[in-house]
Structure formats: structure tokens, C-alpha cells
Design a protein around this motif. Sequence first.
Motif, PDB file in Angstrom:
ATOM      1  N   ILE A 191     -45.296  11.414 -11.477  1.00 37.96           N
ATOM      2  CA  ILE A 191     -44.753  10.839 -10.240  1.00 37.96           C
ATOM      3  C   ILE A 191     -45.568   9.479  -9.827  1.00 37.96           C
ATOM      4  N   LEU A 192     -47.001   9.205  -9.868  1.00 44.06           N
ATOM      5  CA  LEU A 192     -47.375   8.093  -9.639  1.00 44.06           C
ATOM      6  C   LEU A 192     -46.883   6.935 -10.473  1.00 44.06           C
ATOM      7  N   GLU A 193     -47.035   7.591 -11.585  1.00 45.71           N
ATOM      8  CA  GLU A 193     -46.801   6.448 -12.890  1.00 45.71           C
ATOM      9  C   GLU A 193     -45.144   6.190 -12.475  1.00 45.71           C
ATOM     10  N   ALA A 194     -44.294   6.951 -12.302  1.00 43.90           N
ATOM     11  CA  ALA A 194     -42.941   6.588 -12.110  1.00 43.90           C
ATOM     12  C   ALA A 194     -42.637   5.880 -10.870  1.00 43.90           C
ATOM     13  N   MET A 195     -43.489   6.002  -9.776  1.00 44.85           N
ATOM     14  CA  MET A 195     -43.161   5.320  -8.500  1.00 44.85           C
ATOM     15  C   MET A 195     -43.769   3.784  -8.908  1.00 44.85           C
ATOM     16  N   THR A 196     -44.689   3.800  -9.840  1.00 52.41           N
ATOM     17  CA  THR A 196     -45.276   2.351  -9.905  1.00 52.41           C
ATOM     18  C   THR A 196     -44.171   1.584 -10.709  1.00 52.41           C
ATOM     19  N   GLU A 197     -43.392   2.430 -11.726  1.00 52.95           N
ATOM     20  CA  GLU A 197     -42.576   1.537 -12.677  1.00 52.95           C
ATOM     21  C   GLU A 197     -41.384   1.124 -12.040  1.00 52.95           C
ATOM     22  N   TYR A 198     -41.050   2.317 -10.924  1.00 57.93           N
ATOM     23  CA  TYR A 198     -39.779   1.537 -10.133  1.00 57.93           C
ATOM     24  C   TYR A 198     -40.024   0.612  -9.118  1.00 57.93           C
ATOM     25  N   GLY A 199     -41.267   0.874  -8.603  1.00 65.67           N
ATOM     26  CA  GLY A 199     -41.740  -0.372  -7.726  1.00 65.67           C
ATOM     27  C   GLY A 199     -41.695  -1.640  -8.476  1.00 65.67           C
ATOM     28  N   ASN A 237     -41.619  -9.884 -17.767  1.00 70.12           N
ATOM     29  CA  ASN A 237     -40.887  -9.922 -16.427  1.00 70.12           C
ATOM     30  C   ASN A 237     -39.378  -9.387 -16.445  1.00 70.12           C
ATOM     31  N   CYS A 238     -39.317  -8.429 -17.294  1.00 72.19           N
ATOM     32  CA  CYS A 238     -38.235  -7.649 -17.669  1.00 72.19           C
ATOM     33  C   CYS A 238     -38.093  -6.434 -16.721  1.00 72.19           C
ATOM     34  N   GLU A 239     -37.135  -6.490 -15.759  1.00 72.03           N
ATOM     35  CA  GLU A 239     -36.840  -5.474 -14.874  1.00 72.03           C
ATOM     36  C   GLU A 239     -36.501  -4.100 -15.718  1.00 72.03           C
ATOM     37  N   LYS A 240     -35.617  -4.425 -16.690  1.00 68.52           N
ATOM     38  CA  LYS A 240     -35.092  -3.310 -17.310  1.00 68.52           C
ATOM     39  C   LYS A 240     -36.046  -2.297 -17.887  1.00 68.52           C
ATOM     40  N   ALA A 241     -37.111  -2.933 -18.605  1.00 68.04           N
ATOM     41  CA  ALA A 241     -38.228  -2.345 -19.348  1.00 68.04           C
ATOM     42  C   ALA A 241     -38.732  -1.261 -18.485  1.00 68.04           C
ATOM     43  N   HIS A 242     -39.105  -1.860 -17.194  1.00 68.46           N
ATOM     44  CA  HIS A 242     -39.689  -0.881 -16.074  1.00 68.46           C
ATOM     45  C   HIS A 242     -38.891   0.133 -15.403  1.00 68.46           C
ATOM     46  N   PHE A 243     -37.610  -0.129 -15.429  1.00 62.24           N
ATOM     47  CA  PHE A 243     -36.707   0.706 -14.786  1.00 62.24           C
ATOM     48  C   PHE A 243     -36.359   1.850 -15.774  1.00 62.24           C
ATOM     49  N   SER A 244     -36.169   1.457 -17.168  1.00 61.74           N
ATOM     50  CA  SER A 244     -36.194   2.658 -18.106  1.00 61.74           C
ATOM     51  C   SER A 244     -37.325   3.633 -18.360  1.00 61.74           C
ATOM     52  N   TYR A 245     -38.518   2.867 -18.203  1.00 61.42           N
ATOM     53  CA  TYR A 245     -39.689   3.787 -18.261  1.00 61.42           C
ATOM     54  C   TYR A 245     -39.874   4.703 -17.330  1.00 61.42           C
ATOM     55  N   ALA A 246     -39.529   4.236 -16.208  1.00 61.04           N
ATOM     56  CA  ALA A 246     -39.496   5.105 -14.798  1.00 61.04           C
ATOM     57  C   ALA A 246     -38.687   6.117 -14.948  1.00 61.04           C
ATOM     58  N   LYS A 247     -37.534   6.010 -15.388  1.00 62.23           N
ATOM     59  CA  LYS A 247     -36.388   7.143 -15.630  1.00 62.23           C
ATOM     60  C   LYS A 247     -37.001   8.145 -16.781  1.00 62.23           C
ATOM     61  N   LEU A 283     -40.252   8.745 -17.400  1.00 63.19           N
ATOM     62  CA  LEU A 283     -41.274   9.499 -16.658  1.00 63.19           C
ATOM     63  C   LEU A 283     -40.679  10.357 -15.859  1.00 63.19           C
ATOM     64  N   GLN A 284     -39.660  10.051 -15.160  1.00 66.74           N
ATOM     65  CA  GLN A 284     -39.006  11.223 -14.161  1.00 66.74           C
ATOM     66  C   GLN A 284     -38.557  12.426 -15.022  1.00 66.74           C
ATOM     67  N   SER A 285     -38.035  11.937 -16.439  1.00 70.12           N
ATOM     68  CA  SER A 285     -37.523  13.026 -16.997  1.00 70.12           C
ATOM     69  C   SER A 285     -38.355  13.990 -17.392  1.00 70.12           C
TER      70      SER A 285
END
Length: 234
Positions: A88-96, A46-56, A58-60
Motif C-alpha cells: 500500500i505504501l509503495e503503491a501510494m508513493t508511485e501513484y503520487g 521523469n517518466c510518469e508512465k513508469a511510475h504509474f505502471s509500477y503502481a498498478k 504493486l496494487q495487483s
Amino acid sequence: EKELNCFQNDGKRILQATEWMVHSGWKCDRKVIRQRFEISKRILQNCEKAHFSYAKYLQSLLEAHLASLIDTVRLDAIARDEVCHAYILEAMTEYGKALQLSQKHLYQAMPRLLSIWFEFSSAKSPESLLQESQLEANELMFLLIEKIQPCSFYTTIPQLISHINHPHKQTSTIVKSVLKRVLEKYPKQAMWAVAWLRHSACPKRSSLGEEIFKSTAKKFQRKENMKVHDLLMD
């Protein structure tokens, strides 16, 4: 409990080290970086930071991949390239997921999520692959509307309003649904921003604004909250 805390600390260390590897530009196989993010997400469930960092990250990867496609118009590359669709789809999922867990990075995660989604929906191609991927992205956003708190979407009302007349019909419909939900949750606050849309000089945008107000007002009428109903209908 001590073992659990040690396990959690290990996850935090893996995440922090992985972020350092990314930010330092350390040459490392992308598969290794992605595996490290996946491990940290499994440990820190339940770590928000892990998903946010991974999303960034993926976007890079998406931006790096697009940059490698020489002499190709950006939207054309996004439309035709399957690798772009996957990023794109994976980054959207992780940001979500990050936005569902916490609002710590709200002012970075939400604009990024919407920007990726709007750009992807703008891509055009007769190929079924793009249409299927765009459908998947829109279905994801339909789910996120219900799972992410309305106050998070409230912070991006200007961005949402600017895309209310999006060329992709389904995307436009979702934006309209988000604005309705925000207006219903925060009528006195959101009405001023959405009213700009209602009184737009563009007939199409004005019509959409009027629809949002009327639809939301009917909900308050059904709840017998005539005070807010009348406020929205004035």
C-alpha cells in the motif's frame, strides 16, 4: 546526445516489455518484474508512465496477496498484515510520483491513490505496526497536497467530499486541507460542489463544510480580495 537517446530508448523498451509480461500473465518471479520496473524508472527518470505502471503492478500484488489470505475479512487482513502495508505504501508513493510528473493518467491514478489511502486509513487494530504505517501514509499525503497541482485534486472532489467525515481523524483533517486548497485555487468552480457539503442535512458534515468556506474566505480577506470573500460567505 545519441548515446543518451539510445539509453532512453533502452529504458522505454524495458518498460514496454515489462508491461507486456504483466498483462500477459507470463509466469515470472515477482522480484524480476519489480527489478525491471526499478531499472526503467532509473533510466526514465521523469517518466510518469513508469511510475504509474509500477503502481498498478504493486496494487495487483496487494490484491493477489489479500486473495491468498483465505477466510480473512479484507480490512482485518489489511490491518494486521505487514506485507499489505508495504504494498500500500509503495503503491501510494508511485501513484503520487506519477501525478507530480504528468496528468496523462490523472483519471486513473488519482482515484486509485485516494481509494487505497481511504481504505487503509479505515483499518483498525490496537497494534502499533498499523498505526505507524497509517501515520506514514498520512504524512505522504500531506506532502502530496503541496506537490500535486490543485487541478488534479479538483477532478476528485466528489470522492473527497464523501470521505470528509472519515473515521480516522488525521485522514479527515487532510481531506479538509485538500478541499480548502482546491476551493482557494478555483473558488468559482469548486464552490458549487463544496456547497453541497455545507448544506448537508448531517450536522457534522455541514459543520465541516462551513469551516472550509470560512477558512478559505479569510485567506481571500487577507489578500484583500473581498469580491471572492463575499462570494464564499454568502
